[in-house]
Enzyme design. Structure first.
Site, PDB file in Angstrom:
ATOM      1  N   HIS A   1       0.867  -1.181   0.000  1.00  0.00           N
ATOM      2  CA  HIS A   1       0.000   0.000   0.000  1.00  0.00           C
ATOM      3  C   HIS A   1       0.905   1.233   0.000  1.00  0.00           C
ATOM      4  CE1 HIS A   1      -3.330  -2.676   1.177  1.00  0.00           C
ATOM      5  NE2 HIS A   1      -2.449  -3.237   1.993  1.00  0.00           N
TER       6      HIS A   1
ATOM      7  N   HIS B   1      -8.709 -10.471   1.159  1.00  0.00           N
ATOM      8  CA  HIS B   1      -8.397 -10.231   2.572  1.00  0.00           C
ATOM      9  C   HIS B   1      -9.230 -11.239   3.372  1.00  0.00           C
ATOM     10  CE1 HIS B   1      -7.555  -7.333   6.006  1.00  0.00           C
ATOM     11  NE2 HIS B   1      -8.500  -8.096   6.514  1.00  0.00           N
TER      12      HIS B   1
ATOM     13  N   ASP C   1       2.519  -6.784   3.091  1.00  0.00           N
ATOM     14  CA  ASP C   1       1.358  -5.960   3.467  1.00  0.00           C
ATOM     15  C   ASP C   1       1.851  -4.613   3.977  1.00  0.00           C
ATOM     16  OD1 ASP C   1      -1.206  -5.100   3.927  1.00  0.00           O
ATOM     17  OD2 ASP C   1      -1.568  -6.360   5.684  1.00  0.00           O
TER      18      ASP C   1
END
Length: 478
Positions: free
Chosen positions: A64, A206, A329
């Site tokens: 991200h 997820h 992540d």
């Protein structure tokens, strides 16, 4: 300037080779020590790399970068620089940008987020130090009410080849579909699965859903007096998605799996031959919910750190092959956000710059797997999932003891020091963020250099290691 890395060991066979590479332009080379910075010389310098390992660059299918929308936390430049510093050559950017990466034209200038990221390097005026691909949102606005429309993003798919998907003319292709940050909703699941099959994309899900709770439900949550998240919240989504794969044949990849029960369900699915893969993350290998007592919000993530028993089951799942790959992540947050306390702080930690060391220590140094297997988990398996290129060093080397990348294009490699000792200091990170639970850890395993498209783009070589050569160009032709 050219660099000759002498005495490298190939990651799979251990055979010794020398590697010759050009450095990137001075404006693009990330030189952490200053030993190479600003050098435009045509001379070749030599570095003794005896005992160091040459491997295909790592690939991360789960990052991200907060760009656009939250660039106070991270942006494409700092995120990609952190990735290069961690030995990564390719990353997949997940769609929880602001606005969501769903293919709709919601930017202020009328562009989609996909178009914004496609044009990023051109607007920046230089190449970023890692390749990046995109993961489109499974639902519009990631709201879980209506699936995203493939007509809004189909043009950004890679070209198709007979034996799978490979990036084609699109510089930063859409390679997966996900609503990561939350599971694909029951409401949209079948439609998303149909779209995934029609476009040839895997669903990255997820695999965890809860409406309340902040850390793992158990003794630690009770001791701290905060609401817990039951382990069943992960198993419920895992079982649902396995049934989807069984029922429809959709490729499902389960993200950041962390519980014993979920791993057992995945084992059974694989024995059945279903198209199901999974990843775990370095923090689930190195930490458990007991660490929240000391680390507080720096150890708050979603899924939460689970019990000591679940951590041991995660290590076992890596050892027996249930875990297909390791993903970070990488989730940057500001210092002030993480200082908000265990209840108010956002979920997530950064991981690109510590992943290799944490995994090397938790898995290789402890005897769970070999170093060769770690490279497979961090390089080959993510490439297989996404259909991205991987550099076959053994094939390039063949019977030669010299790899001259100045005569080739496209190689993505990493030079590793498995025994290299260092102390994690978030103040030295290339990421904008410092939300790591590993601050102050003394670890073994260091990335020394990262090579993108056959050029050195990241270096931790010191001036003492880099020695000039008077032998000239002819010395490096094998």
């Amino acid at each position: 300037m050219r660099i000759r890395f002498q005495g490298l060991r190939l990651w799979r066979t251990g055979r010794r080779v020398d590697l010759v590479v050009d450095t990137a332009a001075a404006t693009e080379l990330i030189d952490e020590t200053g030993a190479l910075a600003g050098s435009e010389s045509a001379a070749t310098s030599t570095v003794d790399m005896s005992g160091m390992v040459l491997a295909p660059a790592f690939q991360d299918p789960h990052v991200h970068f907060r760009d656009p929308g939250q660039v106070d936390k991270e942006d494409m430049v700092t995120g990609c620089t952190a990735a290069a510093a961690g030995g990564y050559g390719q990353v997949l950017i997940l769609p929880n940008t602001e606005p969501a990466m769903d293919g709709q034209a919601r930017m202020d200038d009328g562009r989609t987020v996909i178009e914004y990221l496609q044009d990023y390097e051109e607007k920046l005026g230089r190449s970023l130090p890692v390749h990046y691909a995109l993961c489109v949102a499974a639902s519009k606005d990631r709201a879980g009410q209506e699936p995203s429309n493939p007509d809004d993003w189909r043009v950004h798919l890679p070209s198709r080849e007979p034996h799978g998907s490979r990036p084609g003319a699109v510089a930063h292709p859409v390679l997966a579909i996900s609503d990561d940050g939350s599971a694909v909703t029951d409401r949209t699941l079948d439609d998303v699965a149909r779209i995934a099959r029609d476009t040839g994309l895997p669903i990255l899900d997820h695999c965890e859903h809860h409406e309340s709770g902040f850390i793992n439900e158990g003794e630690v949550s009770r001791r701290l007096g905060v609401a817990g998240v039951p382990a069943s919240t992960e198993l419920d989504i895992v079982q649902r998605d396995i049934e989807l794969a069984r029922r429809t044949g959709t490729r499902v990849h389960l993200q950041h799996v962390s519980t014993a029960a979920a791993f057992q369900a995945i084992r059974r699915a694989k024995e059945e031959g279903l198209p199901v893969t999974c990843e775990t993350a370095p923090h689930y290998l190195a930490l458990c919910d007991e660490d929240v007592l000391e680390l507080g919000a720096m150890a708050k993530m979603n899924p939460p750190l689970r019990s000591r028993s679940d951590r041991e089951s995660t290590l076992e799942a890596v050892a027996d092959g249930t875990v297909d790959m390791i993903a970070t992540d990488h989730a940057p947050h500001t210092v002030s956000e993480k200082a908000g306390g265990l209840v108010k702080a956002p979920n997530g930690i950064i991981g690109l710059e510590t992943a290799y060391a944490i995994c090397n220590q938790a898995l290789v140094e402890s005897g769970v797997i070999s170093h060769q297997r770690l490279v497979e988990l961090m390089s080959l398996a993510p490439a297989e999932l996404l259909g991205t290129a991987i550099t076959d060093i053994e094939d390039m080397a063949q019977d030669r003891n010299l790899l001259d990348l100045t005569k080739s294009e496209g190689a993505g490699l990493v030079v590793l020091d498995p025994a290299g000792e260092w102390t994690v200091d978030a103040g030295d990170f290339h990421s904008k963020a410092s939300n790591t639970p590993f601050q102050g850890w003394e670890v073994r395993g260091r990335v020394l250099a990262t090579i993108k498209d056959s050029r050195l783009v990241f270096s931790r070589l010191t001036s003492g290691q880099v020695k000039g050569s008077k032998e000239g160009r002819q010395a490096w032709i094998g």
